[in-house]
Enzyme design. Structure first.
Site, PDB file in Angstrom:
ATOM      1  N   LYS A  97       0.875  -1.167   0.000  1.00 54.96           N
ATOM      2  CA  LYS A  97       0.000   0.000   0.000  1.00 54.96           C
ATOM      3  C   LYS A  97       0.913   1.218   0.000  1.00 54.96           C
ATOM      4  CE  LYS A  97      -3.189   2.719   2.709  1.00 54.96           C
ATOM      5  NZ  LYS A  97      -3.663   3.001   4.088  1.00 54.96           N
ATOM      6  N   GLY A 158      -8.233   9.229   9.549  1.00 61.78           N
ATOM      7  CA  GLY A 158      -8.608   9.349  10.950  1.00 61.78           C
ATOM      8  C   GLY A 158      -9.663  10.400  11.250  1.00 61.78           C
ATOM      9  N   ASN A 207      -9.331   1.806   9.702  1.00 60.04           N
ATOM     10  CA  ASN A 207      -8.595   1.449  10.910  1.00 60.04           C
ATOM     11  C   ASN A 207      -9.202   2.096  12.143  1.00 60.04           C
ATOM     12  OD1 ASN A 207      -5.017   1.429  11.789  1.00 60.04           O
ATOM     13  ND2 ASN A 207      -6.778   0.866  12.975  1.00 60.04           N
ATOM     14  N   THR A 208      -9.092   3.424  12.213  1.00 62.32           N
ATOM     15  CA  THR A 208      -9.458   4.146  13.437  1.00 62.32           C
ATOM     16  C   THR A 208     -10.907   3.918  13.852  1.00 62.32           C
ATOM     17  OG1 THR A 208      -7.880   5.859  12.782  1.00 62.32           O
ATOM     18  CG2 THR A 208      -9.409   6.410  14.540  1.00 62.32           C
TER      19      THR A 208
END
Length: 258
Positions: A97, A158, A207-208
């Protein structure tokens, strides 16, 4: 099923591995949501020390998931390419990535450096997953550089804002109907993920939103369900939006009262 570089996957949800309360909760979230691909930062693992890296690898081997290393935190072509080579050696995969950050406050990709780095890595056998914007011209240049997957951001990493530019993302999907497209970054709620899938995107990486939720495992399950619902809705063919109302009950045959 979705295919990335000839690798077929069942799950269309990918998870990052950072900022979880514990490895145990990370493991439970991966299992609960039936995740097949996880991302990991080479820098994060190295910063955690040898034991941290060994613990992560033990978890990966135990779960049988595929690792997608990333070049998070890289701000130049040289830095990103060097990190990618290190990741290939350490993780034993040609998948990468690719992140080349151009602006610190928004973590917006440096698309010029991204295209250059993508070409270098693709020419040397890497299977590049570029973290990019929804810009059509940049997308075309990344494909020309050898990328066969594109990962446009939904919003800054995020931020949890969801899809900031739905028009641009819809246009990207329309212009490249045969290219696997993965929404990466900015997703905060399962409804955001469902919206991405309803637009015809092939997968979502986040993710977050899971790692920092009050109950990460429960949130992972919610996202997995949203991905499935959004994909099903896209395949079912949603009705077009309209500016005016259209009655669901026909007026033909309606009784006329004087």
């Amino acid at each position: 099923m979705i295919s990335f570089y000839e690798v077929e996957l069942t799950s269309r949800l990918m998870l990052g591995t950072a900022r979880y309360p514990s490895p145990k909760i990370l493991k439970e979230a991966i299992i609960a949501a039936a995740i097949e691909v996880v991302t990991v930062s080479l820098r994060r693992e190295a910063a955690g020390g040898e034991r941290s890296g060994q613990a992560f690898w033990s978890l990966v081997r135990e779960l049988g998931v595929r690792v997608l290393p990333n070049t998070a935190g890289c701000h130049s072509v040289k830095e990103a390419v060097t990190t990618a080579y290190m990741a290939r050696e350490i993780f034993g995969t040609s998948w990468i990535k690719l992140e080349v950050i151009g602006e610190d406050d928004t973590l917006q990709p440096d698309v010029f450096g991204l295209v250059e780095a993508a070409r270098i890595l693709s020419d040397d056998g890497f299977h590049v997953f570029p973290y990019t914007t929804e810009d059509l011209v940049v997308a075309d240049k990344l494909l020309d550089a050898g990328c066969r997957v594109l990962m446009p951001w939904g919003a800054p990493i995020g931020s949890g804002r969801g899809l900031n530019n739905v028009f641009g993302l819809r246009a990207l999907r329309a212009h490249f109907p045969d290219v696997p497209l993965v929404i990466d970054a900015g997703i905060g709620l399962p409804s955001h993920a469902a919206q991405a899938m309803e637009l015809g995107y092939d997968a979502v990486l986040l993710n977050t939103a899971v790692a920092q939720a009050a109950q990460p495992v429960a949130m992972a399950i919610a996202f997995a369900a949203a991905i499935t619902a959004g994909r099903s809705a896209y395949l079912a063919g949603p009705i077009p939006t309209r500016d005016m109302a259209e009655p669901s009950t026909p007026v033909v045959g309606k009784a006329f009262l004087a």
